[in-house]
Scaffold this motif. Structure first.
Motif, PDB file in Angstrom:
ATOM      1  N   ALA A 185       9.689  13.556  -7.486  1.00  0.00           N
ATOM      2  CA  ALA A 185       9.105  12.377  -8.150  1.00  0.00           C
ATOM      3  C   ALA A 185      10.096  11.224  -8.345  1.00  0.00           C
ATOM      4  O   ALA A 185       9.746  10.071  -8.041  1.00  0.00           O
ATOM      5  N   PRO A 186      11.321  11.461  -8.819  1.00  0.00           N
ATOM      6  CA  PRO A 186      12.241  10.322  -8.995  1.00  0.00           C
ATOM      7  C   PRO A 186      12.567   9.601  -7.681  1.00  0.00           C
ATOM      8  O   PRO A 186      12.607   8.365  -7.638  1.00  0.00           O
ATOM      9  N   LEU A 187      12.773  10.363  -6.617  1.00  0.00           N
ATOM     10  CA  LEU A 187      13.048   9.745  -5.318  1.00  0.00           C
ATOM     11  C   LEU A 187      11.826   9.003  -4.793  1.00  0.00           C
ATOM     12  O   LEU A 187      11.945   7.913  -4.219  1.00  0.00           O
ATOM     13  N   MET A 188      10.640   9.566  -5.011  1.00  0.00           N
ATOM     14  CA  MET A 188       9.418   8.895  -4.565  1.00  0.00           C
ATOM     15  C   MET A 188       9.221   7.584  -5.327  1.00  0.00           C
ATOM     16  O   MET A 188       8.779   6.595  -4.752  1.00  0.00           O
ATOM     17  N   ARG A 189       9.547   7.598  -6.612  1.00  0.00           N
ATOM     18  CA  ARG A 189       9.453   6.358  -7.401  1.00  0.00           C
ATOM     19  C   ARG A 189      10.392   5.296  -6.847  1.00  0.00           C
ATOM     20  O   ARG A 189      10.018   4.130  -6.701  1.00  0.00           O
ATOM     21  N   THR A 190      11.602   5.695  -6.521  1.00  0.00           N
ATOM     22  CA  THR A 190      12.587   4.756  -5.983  1.00  0.00           C
ATOM     23  C   THR A 190      12.110   4.159  -4.666  1.00  0.00           C
ATOM     24  O   THR A 190      12.183   2.946  -4.458  1.00  0.00           O
ATOM     25  N   VAL A 191      11.614   5.000  -3.771  1.00  0.00           N
ATOM     26  CA  VAL A 191      11.105   4.509  -2.482  1.00  0.00           C
ATOM     27  C   VAL A 191       9.890   3.622  -2.695  1.00  0.00           C
ATOM     28  O   VAL A 191       9.737   2.586  -2.043  1.00  0.00           O
ATOM     29  N   GLY A 192       9.030   3.976  -3.645  1.00  0.00           N
ATOM     30  CA  GLY A 192       7.857   3.154  -3.942  1.00  0.00           C
ATOM     31  C   GLY A 192       8.228   1.777  -4.452  1.00  0.00           C
ATOM     32  O   GLY A 192       7.662   0.760  -4.018  1.00  0.00           O
ATOM     33  N   MET A 216       0.834  -1.204   0.000  1.00  0.00           N
ATOM     34  CA  MET A 216       0.000   0.000   0.000  1.00  0.00           C
ATOM     35  C   MET A 216       0.870   1.255   0.000  1.00  0.00           C
ATOM     36  O   MET A 216       0.625   2.194  -0.765  1.00  0.00           O
ATOM     37  N   ILE A 217       1.887   1.282   0.843  1.00  0.00           N
ATOM     38  CA  ILE A 217       2.779   2.443   0.916  1.00  0.00           C
ATOM     39  C   ILE A 217       3.487   2.647  -0.422  1.00  0.00           C
ATOM     40  O   ILE A 217       3.583   3.770  -0.921  1.00  0.00           O
ATOM     41  N   GLY A 218       3.983   1.558  -1.010  1.00  0.00           N
ATOM     42  CA  GLY A 218       4.649   1.654  -2.307  1.00  0.00           C
ATOM     43  C   GLY A 218       3.720   2.151  -3.397  1.00  0.00           C
ATOM     44  O   GLY A 218       4.100   2.987  -4.231  1.00  0.00           O
ATOM     45  N   GLY A 219       2.492   1.652  -3.386  1.00  0.00           N
ATOM     46  CA  GLY A 219       1.507   2.103  -4.376  1.00  0.00           C
ATOM     47  C   GLY A 219       1.203   3.585  -4.235  1.00  0.00           C
ATOM     48  O   GLY A 219       1.110   4.307  -5.233  1.00  0.00           O
ATOM     49  N   PHE A 220       1.065   4.055  -3.000  1.00  0.00           N
ATOM     50  CA  PHE A 220       0.816   5.487  -2.767  1.00  0.00           C
ATOM     51  C   PHE A 220       1.996   6.325  -3.235  1.00  0.00           C
ATOM     52  O   PHE A 220       1.813   7.369  -3.864  1.00  0.00           O
ATOM     53  N   HIS A 221       3.212   5.876  -2.942  1.00  0.00           N
ATOM     54  CA  HIS A 221       4.392   6.622  -3.402  1.00  0.00           C
ATOM     55  C   HIS A 221       4.419   6.703  -4.925  1.00  0.00           C
ATOM     56  O   HIS A 221       4.690   7.772  -5.484  1.00  0.00           O
ATOM     57  N   LEU A 222       4.168   5.589  -5.591  1.00  0.00           N
ATOM     58  CA  LEU A 222       4.197   5.592  -7.056  1.00  0.00           C
ATOM     59  C   LEU A 222       3.089   6.465  -7.632  1.00  0.00           C
ATOM     60  O   LEU A 222       3.306   7.195  -8.608  1.00  0.00           O
ATOM     61  N   MET A 223       1.906   6.414  -7.031  1.00  0.00           N
ATOM     62  CA  MET A 223       0.787   7.222  -7.524  1.00  0.00           C
ATOM     63  C   MET A 223       1.087   8.713  -7.350  1.00  0.00           C
ATOM     64  O   MET A 223       0.900   9.508  -8.272  1.00  0.00           O
TER      65      MET A 223
END
Length: 161
Positions: A86-93, A41-48
């Motif tokens: 956005a790039p860092l959020m994608r990586t964390v996601g 869920m956390i990863g999905g939210f980060h990617l979204m």
């Protein structure tokens, strides 16, 4: 009569032990399964948020996104912050999804009541990555928001002169 009673008690004890062994064999590693689903869920939210924030589809609000004083200073600051982070959020996601998959897998592989050390380590690494990853995301977003807000104010003041 005593021999019959003793035999019945022994059979009752054997049946109870068999049932508890069956129950123990069917127990699940809930830490792995539920922890993994949480990381999904956390990863999905980060990617979204990374995708929609980079495209400018998330307006300034109080519910989702990178909500700090600097990012909420203006719409320009909000958009710049989300584009920069956005790039860092994608990586964390993505990392969150990988750790989540590993946790769910460990939950099904090691089906025991008490989670094994592997599950606890993956749990700590997964949630630790999310928490530690939030720091550079926030720093990058705040820096971009400050620059965008300053540029916006400078253009407003220079337009009045």
């Amino acid at each position: 009569m005593c021999a019959v009673t003793g035999e019945a008690e022994r059979q009752s004890t054997d049946l109870a032990e068999t049932r508890s062994e069956q129950k123990a064999g069917k127990s699940m590693n809930l830490m792995g399964i539920l922890g993994g689903l949480g990381l999904f869920m956390i990863g999905g939210f980060h990617l979204m948020i990374a995708k929609q924030g980079a495209l400018g589809l998330i307006g300034r609000n109080g519910a989702i996104g990178i909500r700090t004083r600097k990012t909420q200073a203006s719409d320009a600051a909000w958009d710049a912050a989300h584009r920069a982070a956005a790039p860092l959020m994608r990586t964390v996601g993505i990392a969150s999804l990988i750790f989540g998959a590993a946790l769910v897998l460990s939950g099904f592989v090691w089906q025991q009541e008490n989670p094994p050390a592997v599950t606890m380590i993956v749990f700590a690494l997964g949630y630790g990555a999310v928490l530690v990853g939030s720091v550079p995301i926030t720093i990058k977003a705040n820096a971009a928001a400050s620059r965008a807000h300053a540029n916006q104010e400078q253009s407003i003041f220079s337009g009045r002169r």
